[in-house]
Write an enzyme that holds these catalytic residues in place. Structure first.
Site, PDB file in Angstrom:
ATOM      1  CB  CYS A  13      -0.938   0.143   1.271  1.00 34.61           C
ATOM      2  SG  CYS A  13      -0.038   0.258   2.621  1.00 34.61           S
ATOM      3  CB  CYS A  16       4.603  -0.387   1.740  1.00 33.41           C
ATOM      4  SG  CYS A  16       3.499  -1.386   2.244  1.00 33.41           S
ATOM      5  CG  ASP A 456      11.070  28.945 -33.210  1.00 32.81           C
ATOM      6  OD1 ASP A 456      11.082  29.990 -33.450  1.00 32.81           O
ATOM      7  OD2 ASP A 456      11.358  27.899 -33.804  1.00 32.81           O
ATOM      8  CG  ASP A 654      14.692  24.195 -32.686  1.00 31.25           C
ATOM      9  OD1 ASP A 654      14.740  24.133 -31.567  1.00 31.25           O
ATOM     10  OD2 ASP A 654      15.275  24.880 -33.587  1.00 31.25           O
ATOM     11  CG  ASP A 658      13.241  27.700 -29.993  1.00 31.74           C
ATOM     12  OD1 ASP A 658      13.597  28.909 -30.241  1.00 31.74           O
ATOM     13  OD2 ASP A 658      12.770  27.191 -30.763  1.00 31.74           O
TER      14      ASP A 658
END
Length: 949
Positions: A13, A16, A456, A654, A658
């Protein structure tokens, strides 16, 4: 800093996973450790000089769980061979199934012995006389109880992990779900043992009332039923969770397992793991490409749908790059390996999707925090509940004990722990199926809150490659102008020159030769052709050559207003023509920008172009805001400015030029297919180079976050409602209380419900259509890309022509998209014409009509428009009788399957149109004759699928 993945065992769970996470994060040298309950894995970033891999494993072991490095780790778990997460999951599933089956086998007789009188009273099921003689009545109370005790011992042994792990964690001060289940089941069993002693004492002392009291209030069946129901829930949960990893499995299936290499002149088949950089790989038609590389021999077409999502094969020749997991369609080629093994594109994509699905979103922190306090709080509530009922309400010990056990077994931290990771795994997997690679759960969550998208221009909104858009001859023909322009620009390396030479080459207009070439910086070029001096460039060059440009000023301004760059061509006396070049917008850019607007997201375009060109693009695409004249290094400042205004900003670029802006944005999306997926600079990668995928990414994020919130709501709602109900708050007024067995069933159901709700994300549809009929139908040729697609994938005549008459016209003189638009317009205006599709590259037009049209009528219209009709096919009357059938098909898993089925059906004799629906597992077929079902079944079976009759 090293980043490594570990397989974790023993977790049940979120308490844990939280305990493991805390244990590892306490270590010196750990930058961050993130544990995923769904995948039973941990991602850890750590300083190798401070902490070792073995130290991390030991910390997990000390916390009460098992750990081993995922594939590729330097150390192995002591005494155990290295196993992948998939292998571990399969072993656990097998063990779970074995445990569940045998638990049910022993539970059935326990339930019958314990409740045989109820079966008779409630359902009228007769009880054999011999059974009653042995087990019924107070005189058989010890036999009745002790037999149940013996039968639940195998069940408890099979499910001993609940007791071992649960009590160990309880004594260590970190109780988890196993603690709740183990305590509830063990308490019920011990109460039953206590009851046997009490009944024995009663028999020995003649107190038959005491015997009757305890014989009717045994809890052995509850002790066995609780763990068995939890097993059922866990098994269903595991099966549901297993479906979430199908995206990664599909990606792994795409990667070829073997490669044919040419070593010392001999072809050898080797595993792909043995490939090395520089190997010469032989790839035959139909084979998958096993490595990223460069074609060294041969030509072919490559299906890149696995990587980019594009359905149209891409033509490749010597020197072109090819990518792993793409499919060689037609040619026999040799490639030189450049990236192999874990460095290949498909391996990087698999790694990216795997890490993203195992990562945590910030929204998960709330559930993790609550889970850390949840189990201790439940144990406290259970104890208080029992004490209040016994000492305050004055009920008997059996009622108080039963109520406390109900609180223990109905509380479910599992649902809280699974609410987030299951949705993230399905969401990232669904994105990967559609070419949208999301790096992390955090990125997936961030995307849903985006209110501003910055784009862009070059390569993002536009194709990124200048193309010829207009040819305006002022002297001579268009062909003459293009031939002269190509000869002039052949010696130039300028991108605009390349656009012209490429266009001329595509149209076989490269026969002229230039000499005395001179590049005139910032102005253009000059050369001699056939003994005559020619110029190509801007108005500044024409002024220097004393050539008057006043007469074309209006044309130049009009082209500039359209965002095009006009190139002037002149001889030594006058202007001979204008050729306009532009970086044209992608076909889907306008649609994507419109979709963003519908979602309430503001779009900003950043470009280094001048304001006039930027404004032209803004008007064509209806972009709300454009910032022109921006240098790449300044884009980051504009992102920061928008963020300072309180906007959540996504940057789409790209991924290379950028990079600063992508890193600065709240969400960076790298748009660009091929081998460079820009993983380092972006939070998401759009493999198709299509802005519609950016729209899909944000829509997917919204769907995932909505799903997570639904899961968290139901997990919280379940516990908030069921814990008080189990505690008996409604019993005094309404007599409603929960039996521990019902509580255990409800606990299992809650986790299963959360998983199934998350799996609904598998039906998420991207903005792109996955319908094969759309992908292969005749494309609109109003753009160069569409025209190119039309030449690459010929469209079956019947699929594109619904009208009864079809004509193919060969037309000479079309030079640009304006020509295409003109010819399309005049053809569609003809009486009887229902559709006209013009192919610029093929110099032809496909015309559909509902009546016969003479060649003279076509010739008259084409000539009037300024072009020449070279040839006309004989009109063909199509068959009136058609057959339409819908086929249900099993086994289709991805777009490769979809296309495979489409091609197989389309190749059948008589089939005129096929549409394959991947989500609906069906195909709609139209044919010119009746085709028996058996014929369809054979074709589908030969393709590797199954026709459902």
């Amino acid at each position: 800093m090293k980043h490594e993945k570990f397989n974790i065992t023993g977790m049940s769970c979120s308490a844990c996973s939280s305990r493991v996470e805390k244990a590892v994060n306490k270590l010196d040298g750990i930058d961050k450790a993130s544990v995923n309950l769904l995948t039973n894995s941990m991602q850890a970033s750590y300083d190798e000089n401070v902490v070792s891999e073995q130290d991390i494993i030991q910390a997990v072991v000390d916390a009460g769980y098992g750990a081993s490095p995922a594939e590729g780790g330097s150390q192995k778990q002591a005494g155990a061979p290295q196993k992948s997460a998939s292998d571990i999951a399969k072993e656990e599933m097998k063990s779970m199934k074995h445990r569940l089956i045998w638990s049910i086998v022993f539970l059935i007789p326990v339930m019958y012995i314990a409740m045989h009188h109820m079966f008779y009273e409630w359902f009228g099921i007769p009880v054999p006389e011999g059974f009653q003689y042995v087990f019924h009545g107070d005189e058989n109370a010890i036999t009745f109880a002790f037999t149940q005790f013996l039968l639940i011992l195998p069940i408890m042994y099979l499910n001993r992990k609940y007791y071992v792990n649960g009590f160990r964690n309880l004594f260590q001060g970190a109780p988890n779900m196993d603690s709740l289940v183990g305590m509830g089941s063990m308490a019920a069993a011990l109460y039953g043992v206590f009851a046997i002693f009490r009944m024995s004492w009663g028999m020995g002392h003649g107190d038959w009332a005491l015997v009757a009291q305890y014989s009717t209030n045994l809890y052995f069946e509850s002790a066995g039923m609780i763990v068995t129901l939890i097993d059922i829930g866990k098994y269903l949960e595991a099966r549901a969770k297993g479906k979430t990893s199908t995206a990664i499995e599909k990606l792994m299936d795409l990667a070829p397992k073997q490669a044919t290499v040419l070593r010392n002149g001999v072809e050898t088949v080797i595993p792909v793991e043995d490939l090395v950089v520089g190997d010469e790989i032989v790839i035959r038609p139909g084979e998958s490409i096993p490595a990223d590389g460069i074609i060294s021999e041969g030509t072919t077409s490559v299906d890149e749908a696995a990587i980019t999502g594009e359905s149209i094969p891409v033509e490749k020749q010597v020197g072109d790059k090819v990518t792993s997991a793409t499919i060689n369609k037609t040619g026999f080629i040799h490639i030189t390996a450049r990236r192999v093994g874990d460095d290949t594109t498909i391996s990087q994509i698999i790694k990216l999707v795997d890490e993203a699905s195992a990562s945590k979103a910030p929204i998960a922190k709330m559930a993790d925090t609550i889970s850390g306090y949840f189990v201790p709080a439940v144990i406290t509530i259970a104890i208080i509940t029992g004490l209040i009922w016994y000492f305050v309400m004055g009920v008997d010990a059996e009622f108080a004990f039963s109520t406390a056990i109900s609180v223990l077994v109905i509380s479910c931290p599992c649902a809280l722990g699974l609410a987030t990771p299951v949705a993230i795994m399905v969401g990232t997997g669904k994105g990967a199926e559609n070419g949208i690679l999301i790096k992390s759960g955090e990125a997936l969550e961030t995307a849903h809150a985006i209110d501003t998208v910055v784009m862009d221009k070059t390569g993002t909104i536009t194709e990124g490659r200048p193309k010829v858009t207009d040819i305006l001859p002022l002297k001579g023909t268009k062909e003459d102008l293009v031939a002269i322009a190509a000869a002039l620009e052949k010696g130039s390396e300028h991108p605009l020159a390349e656009a012209i030479t490429t266009y001329a080459g595509d149209h076989q207009l490269t026969g002229r030769t230039a000499s005395d070439f001179k590049a005139l910086f910032g102005r253009g070029v000059q050369a001699v052709i056939d003994g005559k001096t020619y110029y190509a460039g801007n108005t500044r060059l024409m002024d220097e050559a004393h050539i008057d440009t006043k007469a074309i000023t209006a044309s130049l301004n009009a082209l500039a207003d359209d965002g095009k760059t006009p190139l002037l061509f002149a001889d030594d006396k006058e202007i001979i023509g204008i050729i306009a070049v532009a970086d044209v917008e992608k076909e889907t850019s306008a649609e994507a920008i419109a979709d963003f607007a519908k979602m309430g997201i503001n779009v900003v375009m950043l470009t280094g172009d001048n304001q006039r060109t930027a404004e032209a693009i803004r008007q064509r695409l209806h972009i709300p805001q454009v910032i022109a004249g921006v240098l790449p290094q300044d884009k980051e400042k504009h992102i920061a400015a928008l963020q300072a205004e309180g906007h959540k900003v996504a940057m789409i670029g790209d991924g290379i030029n950028d990079a600063p802006a992508l890193a600065k944005a709240d969400l960076g999306m790298a748009i660009g297919a091929g081998t460079d997926v820009a993983i380092e600079s972006a939070d998401a990668v759009l493999m198709r180079s299509d802005l519609l995928d950016a729209v899909s990414a944000i829509r997917l994020s919204k769907a995932v976050i909505k799903n997570i919130k639904e899961n968290l709501f139901w997990a919280f709602f379940y516990n908030v409602i069921c814990i008080p109900l189990a505690a008996g708050v409604l019993y005094p007024a309404f007599g409603i209380r929960l039996n521990p067995m019902i509580g255990a069933a409800a606990m299992s159901l809650s986790s299963f419900t959360v998983c199934m709700n998350a799996l609904r994300l598998r039906f998420f549809k991207t903005t792109h259509s996955t319908d094969v009929s759309r992908e292969t139908s005749a494309p609109e040729t109003s753009s160069p890309k569409a025209a190119q697609a039309a030449t690459q994938t010929p469209v079956p005549e019947v699929a594109a022509v619904p009208a009864p008459y079809h004509y193919t016209l060969s037309i000479e003189g079309m030079m640009c998209q304006h020509c295409v638009a003109t010819v399309t317009k005049v053809l569609k205006a003809m009486d009887g014409v229902t559709d006209a599709v013009v192919d610029l590259d093929g110099q032809k037009a496909d015309v559909s009509a509902d009546k016969a049209i003479s060649a003279e009528d076509f010739k008259k219209v084409i000539t009037t428009a300024g072009y020449t009709l070279q040839n006309l096919t004989t009109p063909k009357k199509e068959e009136d009788e058609t057959m339409e059938k819908t086929l249900k098909i099993e086994g289709m898993m991805c777009q490769h399957c979809q296309k495979h089925v489409h091609d197989a059906l389309a190749a059948m004799d008589g089939v005129t149109a096929v549409t394959v629906d991947l989500e609906g597992k069906k195909a709609d077929v139209t044919a010119s004759k009746d085709i028996p079902t058996e014929a369809f079944a054979k074709v589908i079976a030969d393709a590797g699928y199954e026709l459902v009759k």
